[in-house]
Enzyme design. Structure first.
Site, PDB file in Angstrom:
ATOM      1  N   HIS A 196      19.312 -89.596  10.630  1.00 53.12           N
ATOM      2  CA  HIS A 196      19.931 -90.778  10.257  1.00 53.12           C
ATOM      3  C   HIS A 196      19.750 -92.291  10.865  1.00 53.12           C
ATOM      4  O   HIS A 196      19.358 -93.328  10.332  1.00 53.12           O
ATOM      5  CB  HIS A 196      20.945 -90.666   9.506  1.00 53.12           C
ATOM      6  CG  HIS A 196      21.673 -91.089   8.686  1.00 53.12           C
ATOM      7  ND1 HIS A 196      21.816 -91.580   7.175  1.00 53.12           N
ATOM      8  CD2 HIS A 196      22.161 -92.719   8.947  1.00 53.12           C
ATOM      9  CE1 HIS A 196      22.079 -92.671   7.154  1.00 53.12           C
ATOM     10  NE2 HIS A 196      22.801 -93.675   7.685  1.00 53.12           N
ATOM     11  N   GLU A 197      20.660 -91.731  12.365  1.00 53.45           N
ATOM     12  CA  GLU A 197      19.943 -93.338  12.858  1.00 53.45           C
ATOM     13  C   GLU A 197      19.351 -93.855  13.594  1.00 53.45           C
ATOM     14  O   GLU A 197      19.269 -94.780  13.962  1.00 53.45           O
ATOM     15  CB  GLU A 197      21.726 -92.595  13.954  1.00 53.45           C
ATOM     16  CG  GLU A 197      23.377 -92.588  13.321  1.00 53.45           C
ATOM     17  CD  GLU A 197      23.325 -93.569  12.950  1.00 53.45           C
ATOM     18  OE1 GLU A 197      23.939 -94.226  12.569  1.00 53.45           O
ATOM     19  OE2 GLU A 197      25.176 -93.015  11.805  1.00 53.45           O
ATOM     20  N   HIS A 229      17.615 -95.521  11.280  1.00 51.34           N
ATOM     21  CA  HIS A 229      17.946 -97.315  10.662  1.00 51.34           C
ATOM     22  C   HIS A 229      17.293 -98.214  11.773  1.00 51.34           C
ATOM     23  O   HIS A 229      17.002 -98.796  11.313  1.00 51.34           O
ATOM     24  CB  HIS A 229      19.150 -97.181  10.504  1.00 51.34           C
ATOM     25  CG  HIS A 229      20.362 -97.381   9.582  1.00 51.34           C
ATOM     26  ND1 HIS A 229      20.471 -98.081   8.420  1.00 51.34           N
ATOM     27  CD2 HIS A 229      21.368 -96.275   9.679  1.00 51.34           C
ATOM     28  CE1 HIS A 229      21.273 -97.252   8.309  1.00 51.34           C
ATOM     29  NE2 HIS A 229      22.157 -96.575   8.420  1.00 51.34           N
ATOM     30  N   GLU A 280      21.488 -97.729   3.492  1.00 50.28           N
ATOM     31  CA  GLU A 280      21.876 -96.118   3.651  1.00 50.28           C
ATOM     32  C   GLU A 280      21.056 -95.294   3.298  1.00 50.28           C
ATOM     33  O   GLU A 280      20.468 -94.474   3.664  1.00 50.28           O
ATOM     34  CB  GLU A 280      23.247 -96.258   3.756  1.00 50.28           C
ATOM     35  CG  GLU A 280      24.362 -96.963   4.180  1.00 50.28           C
ATOM     36  CD  GLU A 280      24.124 -96.233   5.758  1.00 50.28           C
ATOM     37  OE1 GLU A 280      24.007 -95.393   5.862  1.00 50.28           O
ATOM     38  OE2 GLU A 280      23.951 -97.015   6.184  1.00 50.28           O
TER      39      GLU A 280
END
EC number: 3.4.24.-
Length: 288
Positions: A143-144, A147, A224
């Protein structure tokens, strides 16, 4: 997940400092009485300047705010595994290996920050490592990394720059109107003093700055979902769902930073939340 809260808070602090400088410049030069063009020019320079200064400082502030220790040489099996997973995912999305850090916190948390895709930081809490399975940690890392690969920090900075510009511009306009209404003749005699004008400007910065943060938080919530989708592609959709379920079970606070400290709650707090409700994120993944 403190990434956006840290950027917003840093930006607010930088914008306040630049706002003070801007008001002093206006007081000395009288530009605020010379027309919209001068105000807008300063607003653009200071607005985007503040946003990019915040971005440039983001890694340093993030490390210091949580006491993150960058892993240079893995000290144990967990750190070795962590480095391997980040390197593997970074290679998949085509970015330079980020710095990897661990910080002491019982909360299950992680964040990514940095000025560019190839100069970034991924940090995880000890609580995350201790309370999640490796599959779940892997999903959080993905997930990071998503980003970073999506360029969310730079995009968010551009959004913040636009909002800062509006804040500087409207503060200057409104404070000028207030001064004209409250006193002073055409030659500027008898108007508000510098201290009173300065105080009015600072109040306006607080009000308009909070309103701008609502817009930035809204944009952050949208990003997100994209990062969740990216993580599902990098690892496995079920792993990401399991990680979010674990966070939901851990009663993680969706709202962080000064707004949580102020005790803002209920429906109003959702305006300042940088993350959507976990239930919405889980459902969005299930619907993919």
């Amino acid at each position: 997940m403190k990434r956006i809260a840290l950027l917003i808070l840093t930006n607010l602090a930088v914008m306040l400092v630049l706002g003070i400088v801007l008001q002093i410049i206006f007081a000395v030069t009288g530009i605020n009485s010379r027309g919209i063009g001068g105000i807008l020019t300063f607003a653009l320079v200071f607005g985007f300047g503040g946003a990019f200064i915040s971005l440039a400082m983001s890694k340093m502030i993030a490390k210091r705010s949580v006491g993150a220790e960058v892993i240079t040489e893995p000290r144990n099996a967990d750190e070795h595994w962590l480095m391997e997973r980040v390197a593997e995912q970074a290679k998949k999305v085509g970015i330079t290996m980020p710095e990897v850090a661990v910080y002491q916190s019982p909360d299950m948390n992680a964040f990514a920050t940095g000025m560019t895709k190839n100069s970034s930081l991924v940090a995880v809490s000890t609580g995350l490592m201790q309370n999640m399975t490796r599959d779940e940690v892997e999903a959080v890392l993905a997930h990071e990394i998503s980003h970073i690969a999506n360029g969310d920090m730079v995009t968010l900075t551009l959004v913040q720059g636009v909002m800062n510009t509006f804040v500087h511009f409207f503060v200057s306009i409104v404070s000028n109107i207030i001064q004209n209404v409250l006193g002073g003749d055409e030659e500027g005699e008898g108007g508000l003093g510098f201290i009173a004008s300065f105080a009015i400007s600072m109040v306006l910065y607080a009000v308009f700055g909070a309103a701008a943060s609502v817009v930035v938080a809204w944009f952050s919530r949208k990003r997100e979902f994209a990062a969740d989708a990216g993580a599902a592609t990098l690892v496995d959709k079920q792993k990401m769902i399991n990680a979010l379920e674990r966070l939901r079970g851990g009663n993680q606070h969706e709202m962080q930073g000064q707004f949580a400290a102020f005790g803002i709650n209920g429906g109003f707090s959702s305006l300042f939340s940088t993350h959507p409700p976990l239930e919405d994120r889980i459902q969005a993944l299930k619907n993919q």
